[in-house]
Scaffold this motif. Structure first.
Motif, PDB file in Angstrom:
ATOM      1  N   GLN A   1      79.691  44.646 -33.980  1.00  0.00           N
ATOM      2  CA  GLN A   1      79.696  45.816 -34.845  1.00  0.00           C
ATOM      3  C   GLN A   1      78.476  46.693 -34.625  1.00  0.00           C
ATOM      4  O   GLN A   1      78.375  47.765 -35.209  1.00  0.00           O
ATOM      5  CB  GLN A   1      79.779  45.389 -36.307  1.00  0.00           C
ATOM      6  CG  GLN A   1      81.079  44.708 -36.640  1.00  0.00           C
ATOM      7  CD  GLN A   1      81.132  44.234 -38.079  1.00  0.00           C
ATOM      8  OE1 GLN A   1      80.152  44.271 -38.796  1.00  0.00           O
ATOM      9  NE2 GLN A   1      82.296  43.782 -38.497  1.00  0.00           N
ATOM     10  N   VAL A   2      77.534  46.220 -33.811  1.00  0.00           N
ATOM     11  CA  VAL A   2      76.337  47.002 -33.493  1.00  0.00           C
ATOM     12  C   VAL A   2      76.242  47.094 -31.980  1.00  0.00           C
ATOM     13  O   VAL A   2      76.318  46.085 -31.279  1.00  0.00           O
ATOM     14  CB  VAL A   2      75.070  46.327 -34.071  1.00  0.00           C
ATOM     15  CG1 VAL A   2      73.833  47.119 -33.688  1.00  0.00           C
ATOM     16  CG2 VAL A   2      75.179  46.172 -35.573  1.00  0.00           C
ATOM     17  N   LYS A   3      76.094  48.329 -31.494  1.00  0.00           N
ATOM     18  CA  LYS A   3      75.994  48.547 -30.058  1.00  0.00           C
ATOM     19  C   LYS A   3      74.770  49.397 -29.765  1.00  0.00           C
ATOM     20  O   LYS A   3      74.420  50.285 -30.544  1.00  0.00           O
ATOM     21  CB  LYS A   3      77.245  49.242 -29.533  1.00  0.00           C
ATOM     22  CG  LYS A   3      78.490  48.402 -29.703  1.00  0.00           C
ATOM     23  CD  LYS A   3      79.726  49.123 -29.242  1.00  0.00           C
ATOM     24  CE  LYS A   3      80.943  48.236 -29.472  1.00  0.00           C
ATOM     25  NZ  LYS A   3      82.161  48.882 -29.068  1.00  0.00           N
ATOM     26  N   VAL A   4      74.138  49.113 -28.650  1.00  0.00           N
ATOM     27  CA  VAL A   4      72.996  49.903 -28.193  1.00  0.00           C
ATOM     28  C   VAL A   4      73.432  50.623 -26.923  1.00  0.00           C
ATOM     29  O   VAL A   4      73.773  49.980 -25.932  1.00  0.00           O
ATOM     30  CB  VAL A   4      71.760  49.015 -27.914  1.00  0.00           C
ATOM     31  CG1 VAL A   4      70.617  49.849 -27.393  1.00  0.00           C
ATOM     32  CG2 VAL A   4      71.348  48.260 -29.164  1.00  0.00           C
ATOM     33  N   GLY A   5      73.445  51.929 -26.977  1.00  0.00           N
ATOM     34  CA  GLY A   5      73.885  52.705 -25.819  1.00  0.00           C
ATOM     35  C   GLY A   5      75.331  52.437 -25.463  1.00  0.00           C
ATOM     36  O   GLY A   5      75.708  52.497 -24.290  1.00  0.00           O
TER      37      GLY A   5
ATOM     38  N   LEU B   1      71.845  53.718 -31.548  1.00  0.00           N
ATOM     39  CA  LEU B   1      72.646  52.589 -32.016  1.00  0.00           C
ATOM     40  C   LEU B   1      73.939  53.094 -32.643  1.00  0.00           C
ATOM     41  O   LEU B   1      73.928  54.093 -33.369  1.00  0.00           O
ATOM     42  CB  LEU B   1      71.883  51.786 -33.066  1.00  0.00           C
ATOM     43  CG  LEU B   1      70.487  51.306 -32.743  1.00  0.00           C
ATOM     44  CD1 LEU B   1      69.900  50.566 -33.937  1.00  0.00           C
ATOM     45  CD2 LEU B   1      70.494  50.406 -31.539  1.00  0.00           C
ATOM     46  N   GLN B   2      75.042  52.389 -32.378  1.00  0.00           N
ATOM     47  CA  GLN B   2      76.296  52.613 -33.076  1.00  0.00           C
ATOM     48  C   GLN B   2      76.474  51.417 -34.005  1.00  0.00           C
ATOM     49  O   GLN B   2      76.533  50.274 -33.535  1.00  0.00           O
ATOM     50  CB  GLN B   2      77.483  52.712 -32.118  1.00  0.00           C
ATOM     51  CG  GLN B   2      77.499  53.964 -31.282  1.00  0.00           C
ATOM     52  CD  GLN B   2      76.733  53.821 -29.986  1.00  0.00           C
ATOM     53  OE1 GLN B   2      76.573  52.728 -29.477  1.00  0.00           O
ATOM     54  NE2 GLN B   2      76.240  54.917 -29.461  1.00  0.00           N
ATOM     55  N   ILE B   3      76.556  51.683 -35.302  1.00  0.00           N
ATOM     56  CA  ILE B   3      76.571  50.619 -36.300  1.00  0.00           C
ATOM     57  C   ILE B   3      77.811  50.761 -37.165  1.00  0.00           C
ATOM     58  O   ILE B   3      78.107  51.834 -37.677  1.00  0.00           O
ATOM     59  CB  ILE B   3      75.317  50.704 -37.201  1.00  0.00           C
ATOM     60  CG1 ILE B   3      74.055  50.665 -36.348  1.00  0.00           C
ATOM     61  CG2 ILE B   3      75.318  49.592 -38.232  1.00  0.00           C
ATOM     62  CD1 ILE B   3      72.812  51.095 -37.078  1.00  0.00           C
ATOM     63  N   ARG B   4      78.521  49.660 -37.344  1.00  0.00           N
ATOM     64  CA  ARG B   4      79.660  49.601 -38.268  1.00  0.00           C
ATOM     65  C   ARG B   4      79.193  48.774 -39.464  1.00  0.00           C
ATOM     66  O   ARG B   4      79.031  47.557 -39.362  1.00  0.00           O
ATOM     67  CB  ARG B   4      80.854  48.936 -37.583  1.00  0.00           C
ATOM     68  CG  ARG B   4      82.016  48.711 -38.493  1.00  0.00           C
ATOM     69  CD  ARG B   4      83.006  49.809 -38.317  1.00  0.00           C
ATOM     70  NE  ARG B   4      84.200  49.509 -39.095  1.00  0.00           N
ATOM     71  CZ  ARG B   4      84.878  50.465 -39.696  1.00  0.00           C
ATOM     72  NH1 ARG B   4      84.533  51.700 -39.593  1.00  0.00           N
ATOM     73  NH2 ARG B   4      85.932  50.156 -40.390  1.00  0.00           N
TER      74      ARG B   4
ATOM     75  N   VAL C   1      72.909  56.310 -34.912  1.00  0.00           N
ATOM     76  CA  VAL C   1      71.536  56.657 -35.285  1.00  0.00           C
ATOM     77  C   VAL C   1      70.599  56.570 -34.089  1.00  0.00           C
ATOM     78  O   VAL C   1      70.833  55.825 -33.140  1.00  0.00           O
ATOM     79  CB  VAL C   1      71.011  55.751 -36.420  1.00  0.00           C
ATOM     80  CG1 VAL C   1      71.834  55.920 -37.672  1.00  0.00           C
ATOM     81  CG2 VAL C   1      70.989  54.296 -36.007  1.00  0.00           C
ATOM     82  N   LEU C   2      69.541  57.332 -34.177  1.00  0.00           N
ATOM     83  CA  LEU C   2      68.463  57.322 -33.197  1.00  0.00           C
ATOM     84  C   LEU C   2      67.288  56.623 -33.855  1.00  0.00           C
ATOM     85  O   LEU C   2      66.841  57.032 -34.934  1.00  0.00           O
ATOM     86  CB  LEU C   2      68.089  58.753 -32.815  1.00  0.00           C
ATOM     87  CG  LEU C   2      66.885  58.921 -31.908  1.00  0.00           C
ATOM     88  CD1 LEU C   2      67.191  58.369 -30.524  1.00  0.00           C
ATOM     89  CD2 LEU C   2      66.485  60.372 -31.824  1.00  0.00           C
ATOM     90  N   VAL C   3      66.792  55.554 -33.244  1.00  0.00           N
ATOM     91  CA  VAL C   3      65.678  54.791 -33.801  1.00  0.00           C
ATOM     92  C   VAL C   3      64.407  55.635 -33.681  1.00  0.00           C
ATOM     93  O   VAL C   3      64.035  56.053 -32.587  1.00  0.00           O
ATOM     94  CB  VAL C   3      65.510  53.439 -33.067  1.00  0.00           C
ATOM     95  CG1 VAL C   3      64.305  52.695 -33.605  1.00  0.00           C
ATOM     96  CG2 VAL C   3      66.768  52.613 -33.188  1.00  0.00           C
ATOM     97  N   ARG C   4      63.758  55.885 -34.810  1.00  0.00           N
ATOM     98  CA  ARG C   4      62.522  56.672 -34.833  1.00  0.00           C
ATOM     99  C   ARG C   4      61.283  55.793 -34.922  1.00  0.00           C
ATOM    100  O   ARG C   4      60.270  56.090 -34.315  1.00  0.00           O
ATOM    101  CB  ARG C   4      62.519  57.625 -36.031  1.00  0.00           C
ATOM    102  CG  ARG C   4      63.366  58.814 -35.821  1.00  0.00           C
ATOM    103  CD  ARG C   4      62.686  59.734 -34.855  1.00  0.00           C
ATOM    104  NE  ARG C   4      63.573  60.830 -34.521  1.00  0.00           N
ATOM    105  CZ  ARG C   4      63.572  61.441 -33.372  1.00  0.00           C
ATOM    106  NH1 ARG C   4      62.748  61.090 -32.429  1.00  0.00           N
ATOM    107  NH2 ARG C   4      64.407  62.416 -33.127  1.00  0.00           N
ATOM    108  N   ALA C   5      61.358  54.735 -35.734  1.00  0.00           N
ATOM    109  CA  ALA C   5      60.199  53.869 -35.940  1.00  0.00           C
ATOM    110  C   ALA C   5      60.674  52.446 -36.143  1.00  0.00           C
ATOM    111  O   ALA C   5      61.858  52.186 -36.365  1.00  0.00           O
ATOM    112  CB  ALA C   5      59.402  54.336 -37.150  1.00  0.00           C
ATOM    113  N   LEU C   6      59.751  51.505 -36.059  1.00  0.00           N
ATOM    114  CA  LEU C   6      60.054  50.090 -36.243  1.00  0.00           C
ATOM    115  C   LEU C   6      59.333  49.571 -37.474  1.00  0.00           C
ATOM    116  O   LEU C   6      58.232  50.021 -37.797  1.00  0.00           O
ATOM    117  CB  LEU C   6      59.615  49.293 -35.019  1.00  0.00           C
ATOM    118  CG  LEU C   6      60.211  49.719 -33.682  1.00  0.00           C
ATOM    119  CD1 LEU C   6      59.639  48.869 -32.567  1.00  0.00           C
ATOM    120  CD2 LEU C   6      61.716  49.621 -33.710  1.00  0.00           C
ATOM    121  N   SER C   7      59.967  48.616 -38.132  1.00  0.00           N
ATOM    122  CA  SER C   7      59.340  47.946 -39.264  1.00  0.00           C
ATOM    123  C   SER C   7      59.933  46.556 -39.374  1.00  0.00           C
ATOM    124  O   SER C   7      61.145  46.383 -39.352  1.00  0.00           O
ATOM    125  CB  SER C   7      59.585  48.723 -40.559  1.00  0.00           C
ATOM    126  OG  SER C   7      59.047  48.008 -41.649  1.00  0.00           O
ATOM    127  N   ALA C   8      59.069  45.562 -39.501  1.00  0.00           N
ATOM    128  CA  ALA C   8      59.526  44.186 -39.650  1.00  0.00           C
ATOM    129  C   ALA C   8      59.676  43.822 -41.114  1.00  0.00           C
ATOM    130  O   ALA C   8      60.163  42.749 -41.442  1.00  0.00           O
ATOM    131  CB  ALA C   8      58.553  43.230 -38.970  1.00  0.00           C
TER     132      ALA C   8
END
Length: 129
Positions: free
Chosen positions: A31-35, A51-54, A62-69
């Motif tokens: 359900q989640v694809k990258v590119g 990312l393509q997210i279902r 969505v386009l990933v802008r930043a990371l957070s754990a």
């Protein structure tokens, strides 16, 4: 070294899924694809990835802008990504289509109550003269 984070952890922090386990299961289910390609939950995500997210009934691109754990408030989570224009357009069209084609029995959950059963019986049986 570039900044990287596991995709399941990022999806959880960005609030697409309630738990990291649900995010991991969604990635494994495709359900989640990258590119446009399926990935594993351990795949690293970087700023700039698309990312393509279902998630539920909604499809996000969505386009990933930043990371957070860490999972923070929704206002903070919204800063982690930008929705693409075409993805936003498709998602809003699908939402409008779902509103127009609402299933009349969608709100019914479980078995009928005694009151519901009696109404059904009155509806099914022809009136006696």
């Amino acid at each position: 070294m570039t900044e990287e984070l596991r995709i399941d952890k990022w999806l959880w922090a960005a609030r697409f899924y309630k738990t990291r386990t649900l995010a991991q299961a969604a990635v494994e289910a495709g359900q989640v694809k990258v590119g446009g390609e399926r990935v594993k939950p351990s795949r690293s995500v970087r700023p700039g990835d698309i990312l393509q997210i279902r998630a539920g009934e909604q499809d996000w691109e969505v386009l990933v802008r930043a990371l957070s754990a860490q999972r923070g408030p929704a206002v903070f989570a919204r800063t982690l990504y930008d929705e693409t224009q075409q993805g936003l357009k498709r998602r809003l069209e699908a939402l409008e289509l779902r509103k127009q084609n609402l299933d009349p029995s969608a709100h019914i959950k479980g078995r009928p109550t005694k009151h519901d059963r009696r109404q059904l019986e009155r509806f099914k049986t022809p009136p006696t003269r």
